[in-house]
Structure formats: structure tokens, C-alpha cells
Write an enzyme that holds these catalytic residues in place. Structure first.
Site, PDB file in Angstrom:
ATOM      1  N   LYS A  68      49.669   2.414  22.586  1.00 42.94           N
ATOM      2  CA  LYS A  68      48.482   2.769  22.767  1.00 42.94           C
ATOM      3  C   LYS A  68      47.667   1.345  22.826  1.00 42.94           C
ATOM      4  O   LYS A  68      47.946   0.433  22.778  1.00 42.94           O
ATOM      5  CB  LYS A  68      47.893   3.027  20.920  1.00 42.94           C
ATOM      6  CG  LYS A  68      46.522   3.612  20.705  1.00 42.94           C
ATOM      7  CD  LYS A  68      46.341   3.861  19.409  1.00 42.94           C
ATOM      8  CE  LYS A  68      45.177   4.185  18.806  1.00 42.94           C
ATOM      9  NZ  LYS A  68      44.835   4.315  17.578  1.00 42.94           N
ATOM     10  N   SER A 137      42.842   8.934  16.845  1.00 45.29           N
ATOM     11  CA  SER A 137      42.783   8.093  17.901  1.00 45.29           C
ATOM     12  C   SER A 137      43.761   7.851  18.943  1.00 45.29           C
ATOM     13  O   SER A 137      43.742   7.527  20.115  1.00 45.29           O
ATOM     14  CB  SER A 137      42.100   7.060  17.550  1.00 45.29           C
ATOM     15  OG  SER A 137      42.986   6.055  16.806  1.00 45.29           O
ATOM     16  N   SER A 161      44.948   8.661  12.383  1.00 48.75           N
ATOM     17  CA  SER A 161      45.014   8.654  13.833  1.00 48.75           C
ATOM     18  C   SER A 161      46.388   8.649  14.569  1.00 48.75           C
ATOM     19  O   SER A 161      46.682   8.700  15.552  1.00 48.75           O
ATOM     20  CB  SER A 161      44.332   7.332  14.347  1.00 48.75           C
ATOM     21  OG  SER A 161      42.798   7.557  14.348  1.00 48.75           O
TER      22      SER A 161
END
Lengths: 420, 420
Positions: A68, A137, A161
Site C-alpha cells: 500500500k 483505504s 481499511s
């Protein structure tokens, strides 16, 4: 089973390499090819490494990992999903990235994150239906695994997330006990909540990934179902779950009974209701502190919703913040008591399948309590709604009991598959 | 009283500005002049701002602050005491720096830190005797206040890096309850221990600083000594304290009695002994994770002792780390019980005065337990040894009871002065 794309199985790849049937460079090449073929449509990657190093040794040799883009990497741009950080090149890796490299993994690219891991989405689509959100996210990490581009990915969860995008994309997402994975070198949003997490195709795969990344005994072990109590967790949020999700939870409970687990109903204790309500204020206040410096410098390049969140966080009074933390602490006490009677709780991972549209990443209402409690949680994939979109059931266990969680969840995952 | 240099008094400066007797720009100019005059000998600053912004408004307007160079600043180099980061310019401020700016303070410079806030010292000398260490790792912050260059400074403590240099330099050093001050944007060493802290001339001054920086009611309030129990803390480490330090602790206890406090002896409970022993392993293991990425990239520009610390941290097994964290948790339980009976504990801040020589920053044996416990602690200056070097007595209170700590410690500081 959702009719999704073919995923790469981390446990199988690891075994193939260890038995000499697969070479690390070939394994990584598979991911490179898949990314070249698929990411033009999925948009899971913010950056793909041009010529990534491949280790011949190490427990994760040959495993291509998407990281990420909220974690620093010294050899790839790190932009936190924000135009303010376009072209940013950190001096060093985040701790978890260094851990992955030391284990022999290949950092094949940076996956799309929402802006600062808050709600403003990136370009990623849901591999199961490109008109639907992948969740967030950790949008790119979930979608990269779900679409078969990588066998494993790293994400973070401050509200929901990890668990939510895992559920929406039909993969396993594991949010460990707080601090089990290091967060140094991530762009923090709310430090007492920010938790690094992992993605892989199945619970068994994500458990192998966790074990090999950390050196902890986390791979799913054998489970004697007759000794395990599974609690179906009844909280007010269930009213907001859709019909398909409630049906999936029911089917999950039935499959657990069929597999020999003791299944009980657990009503949410009041201190946990209050703790869930405290999550928002704690997140806001900490985001005001942690991201206030960005507001001071980069306000113009922020989305209105991020700017507003940081601004409102800066207005929270210390008294209100302390009150919220006290509620959280009482909640953690209640959670400990709860797990005296059950080993694992089952709740929805999200109110339903991934909503249509890319402007919203969905609703973390089923996740934020467990982030605040610091308890380990994992999304068990395998259910789907009438439109064949994935639905996820979330398993939660006592703080520090990550291996129990992963072992029981892996056994449940098999039970759910057998029940179909 | 030590015959030290004249210090700037934050509380007096704040009052002078609020009553119109001092202008922020003049106040900051005082610090600039003092730095120009003194820092060539003290070496407290790693960098001095060329033309620092001065706010006309805000609760800390006109207060020039030295910030330990372990915190990011967007407008000044941030080098973490390490040649690997020479010329490093972060994109944003650390959270606590932004907080100080928002309160109107002037960031007048970056103060010297040991390398990565570990043990390899910088060039700072002790303002009371330039042949002696100022302590560390917040060496420059303590020395800058002690030498009268700034009324306030910011530091960090992972073992004893606020309390010890404060004691060695004869200033107040306040390590708040864990998480009271934000650490986002500091170079982390051991995240579960890393605690931001504050320096000022006296306890009263540091409490006003804390209040105005955070918006929390932390300024020392009136204390009814008859309602307060002060415990003199007897732990095995006392055997390692020198004669002068033990005498100072005795005098402190006598002064507390004279001021009307109830004073009792408290023997260290065994879970706290065990917790202290666990500190080192927790610090090592977390440093391995947090600074492993630096070892991977910058090993050649590290001091041998930092390199070795990170390497040995990477060898700690997860099992040993978890065991140590369990000991810490039990220790926190024992600390809670301890503070059922006493309001404030008194212990030495260090085994004695600042040792001669600049190669070592001294011994954190009296500090690391309280860092691990997350309890607030403050160095009360005012005692000295036969060579007129400062000695500090440390006051510790229950987690979250920072205002009680600062109020009682401020009253004790007066009592110590009256007793001399």
C-alpha cells in the site's frame, strides 16, 4: 463461491518453491505478466517496480508483494494517495517493507491507497465488477490479490481499511493484534488506531504470509472444533446490514455447527457499544495532530473531505479526547470478559457487498470497534450476493490470540465451502 | 542551589508579554542573542534558524523553542544526529512542532541529539562544567535551557533521555503520560516507548509550557500538602546511586515533611522489578524493526554501538518480545495498585551528577521503568553535589495524573528551595 478471477495461492507457491517445482524469478515473472495484462483495467497499482530484486533465499523468496502506497519505500515513489506527495522518495523503507525484503519477498509495486488512507478514493476498481468500489483505504492491495496479480499484499486499517476491501474483493484480509506488525515508516493518520494488515487469497494463505513475514507461529494449525466456541455477535449495526449479508452470517453459523463447533449467540455488551461510538472522535483528534502539519503546508492540494476531517480534528478538546479514550479502555475490559466465554466472534465484514460506484469506498461500521479494541480480525471470503459480488464474514478473537483466530477462521473457511 | 548560568523563565516571559511589558519579537531576539553569545561553547544547537517567524498571537507567542533534532521540521534540516541524514529536509513538521507553531511559539533551532536518540553523543557540553556530559539523548534541549539560550525546549525519552539530561543540566524535564504529546514525525527508535517531553527552567515553567502547548489544564495548581502522600521509592537501583544523590533524596523527603506532605517509604513491588528488566529487550526488539531499514541502507555511516544495537534487536525472538511485553503489562497493573496508596513517588533522576567526559551520556537506570510504564515523570532540579554539579530528584505519578504530578512537584520544588 463467487465466480471471480483466478487468484495466486501463496501457500501453494511457497510449497512449490520449497520442493523445487518453482523458481523465485519465475514466480515473480508470473506476477509481472499478470500486472502487465490486467492492471490497465483494475488500476490496483500506483507504481510498478521496473526491475525488482528477486531473492533466491528466504521464507518469502519468489513472493511478489504489493505494498500500500502509505508505506515508505526507498526505491519506489511513495505518494500516500496525495498529489502533495507526488514524486516523494523516502530515504528508507518502512519497517514492514524491510521485514518483507529480509524475508526474501519481492516488492513488486506500490498499491493504490485512498488519500492519506482516509476516504477520497483512488482509481482502483473492484475486480468482480468494475463499476463497483473495491473498498478502501487499502483498495489496491485487495484488488491486486483478488485479480490474481500478486499472491500477497500489505495494507493498513484505522477504521475498516483492511477488512472492508478484503470483503468487497473476496479475499482474506487480516488485521492483527495492535502492534503485531510494525507501522514505523507509514504515513500515520491516527497512531493509536493505525494497524498494518495483510491480504492473500484465503485465510490459510494469509496466515502463511503472516508467519513467514514475522517469524511468529501464525500459520493455521489443526483445530478440534469440539473444543471451540464460536459466538455470533449481535450488535445494533446488524440492522444496517442488508438481507444478503444477514443470510451469509446465518449460513456461516450453520456451517460452523455442521463442522462441530459450539455456536452461541452473543449480545454486544454496552461498554462495547460506547467504545464504538468513541472511535470517531479518537480518530479525528489524532488525525488533527498527525496530519495537521500537512494541512499547514499542503491544504490546497487536499480533497475537501480530508481537509475538513483534519480541521475538525484540530477542534476536538483534550477533555473530549480523554473521555473517548476512557470509553475505549472500558471497552477493552469488556472485550476481555467477552472472550472468556467464546474463542472467536463472527460478524459481518461490511453491511453488504461492494456498493456500485467509485466515489465511495463503503462503510466501516462493522470494523472500527475492533480496530479500536486492538483485537485481531480476519475477513473470511467465500459468500456472495445474488449479483455474484463477494460478501465477507469477519472473525474476531482475543488480543494476542492471532494464531487461534487464523486457525479457527481457516477451518471455518473450509466449512463454508463444504456447506455450499 | 547550583551556581549555574541565568536561565530564561518561561512563565515570567509569558506574563510579561500578556501584560504588555514584552513584545514577542524582542523576546525572540533575546534568545537569538544568547545563542550567538553562548552556543559556540555549549554546542546545544545542531542548527539555528536564520530568520525565524515570530507570531504576534498565540499562547506561546514570543517563546523561542529549541526542538530536538529527532523531530521533522520543514524549514530546517533534520538530521537525527546521524551523518546518514545530513542535509535531510522533511516535507512537513512533526506533529509536536506544528502544535508549537500553532500556539505561536518560534522554532529557533534544532537541538543536538545523540545519534538516532541512542547513546552515541553529539558535541554538546554541560553548561555547569564543560568537561562533563549534558546527558542524553536530548542533550541539546537540556543544555539550551540550562545555559539560558531558550526558555523552553522539546525532547524525547525512550529510556531516560528527558529526565537524565534535565537532572545533569539542572533544569526541569517533564516526560508526560504516554501519548499525551504526539510523536508523529519523530524518528522512532522503539515506538511503544518513545515519548515526547519538555524542558524549562523550573517545574512551574515546564507546566505552563505544557499547558500552552497542548491546551490541557497542566499548569501547576495550588496544593494542599496535608491531603497528599509522597512515597520515597526504594528500588534495588538505589544501591548504585552515589552518596550525594542519596543525601539529596533524603533532603527531599525531609523538605516534603517540613512542607506538610505525608511522606512514606515504598518498597518496589516485584512486578515492577521484573518490568524494569524487560525494558531493554522491548527497546532492542522494537529498534531492530524501526531502524532495521536504516541498517539496510546506511550501515556504513552508523556508529558501531548503534549498528550493534539494531543488529541485536533484529535477533530477538517474537516469543521473548511477547514475554517481555507481558512483564510490562503486569508491571503496569502493579503501578496502578501502587498509586492507590501514594500520589507521587520520589526517586533519583540519575545515579548522581553528570559524569565527567563527553563519551558517555550517563546511565538511565532510574528512568527506563517509568518510560515503560507510561507514567508521567518530572525532574525536579535544585540539589547539587560537592562540586556544585546539579542533582535531580524525579517525581512520578499515576498514568494520566499529569496535572497532579506537576502541581505537587512544583510545590516540592519550592519546599526544596526553602529548605536550603
Amino acid at each position: 463461491m463467487t465466480a471471480g478471477p483466478a487468484m495466486m495461492r501463496l501457500a501453494a507457491l511457497v510449497e512449490a518453491r520449497e520442493t523445487g517445482r518453482a523458481r523465485p524469478d519465475h514466480m515473480v515473472a508470473l506476477s509481472r505478466d499478470a500486472i502487465a495484462r490486467l492492471d490497465g483495467r483494475i488500476h490496483a497499482f500506483a507504481h510498478v517496480a521496473e526491475d525488482p530484486a528477486v531473492s533466491a533465499e528466504g521464507p518469502l523468496a519468489g513472493i511478489a508483494i504489493g505494498v500500500k502506497d502509505i508505506f515508505d519505500t526507498y526505491d519506489q515513489p511513495t505518494c500516500y494517495g496525495s498529489p502533495a506527495y507526488a514524486g516523494n522518495r523516502p530515504a528508507t523503507d518502512a519497517a514492514i517493507v524491510a521485514l518483507a525484503r529480509r524475508a526474501g519477498a519481492t516488492i513488486i509495486g506500490k498499491t493504490v491507497t485512498t488519500e492519506f488512507a482516509y476516504f477520497e478514493p483512488g482509481p482502483t476498481v473492484n475486480p468482480h465488477n468494475h463499476a463497483h468500489t473495491p473498498g478502501g483505504s487499502s483498495s489496491g492491495s485487495a484488488a491486486a490479490v483478488a485479480s490474481g496479480m500478486v499472491p500477497a499484499a500489505i495494507g493498513t486499517q484505522t477504521g475498516g481499511s483492511v477488512i472492508r476491501p478484503a470483503a468487497f474483493c473476496g479475499v482474506a484480509g487480516y488485521k492483527p493484534s495492535y502492534r503485531l506488525l510494525p507501522t514505523t515508516g507509514m504515513k500515520h493518520f491516527a497512531p493509536s488506531l493505525d494497524t498494518a494488515g495483510l491480504f492473500a487469497a484465503s485465510v490459510a494463505d494469509v496466515a502463511v504470509f503472516a508467519e513467514r513475514l514475522t517469524g511468529r507461529a501464525l500459520a493455521a494449525g489443526p483445530v478440534d472444533a469440539s473444543t471451540i466456541t464460536v459466538g455470533v455477535y449481535f450488535c445494533p449495526q446488524l440492522d444496517g446490514a442488508d438481507e444478503a449479508m444477514r443470510l451469509a452470517l446465518e449460513q456461516a453459523a450453520e456451517a460452523a455447527v455442521a463442522a462441530g463447533f459450539t455456536v452461541v449467540a452473543v449480545a454486544e455488551p454496552r461498554p462495547l457499544m460506547l467504545a464504538r461510538e468513541a472511535h470517531g472522535l479518537i480518530q479525528d483528534c489524532e488525525a488533527g495532530l498527525a496530519c495537521g502539519p500537512d494541512l499547514d503546508r499542503f491544504s490546497d492540494s487536499m480533497s475537501p473531505r480530508l481537509r475538513e476531517a483534519i480541521r475538525s480534528g484540530l477542534m476536538v478538546s483534550p477533555q473530549d479526547y480523554d473521555d473517548a479514550r476512557r470509553l475505549a479502555k472500558r471497552g477493552r475490559g469488556a472485550a476481555r470478559t467477552l472472550f472468556d466465554d467464546v474463542d472467536v466472534l463472527l460478524t459481518p465484514s461490511a453491511p453488504g457487498a461492494a456498493p456500485e460506484g467509485l466515489a465511495s469506498t463503503g462503510d466501516p461500521r462493522f470494523n472500527k470497534l475492533w480496530t479500536l479494541m486492538g483485537t485481531p480480525a480476519v475477513n473470511i471470503p467465500g459468500f456472495s450476493d445474488a449479483a455474484h459480488m463477494p460478501l465477507g464474514v469477519q472473525a474476531v478473537a482475543r488480543f494476542g490470540h492471532d494464531r487461534t483466530l487464523l486457525s479457527v477462521a481457516s477451518r471455518l473457511e473450509q466449512a463454508f465451502a463444504e456447506a455450499r
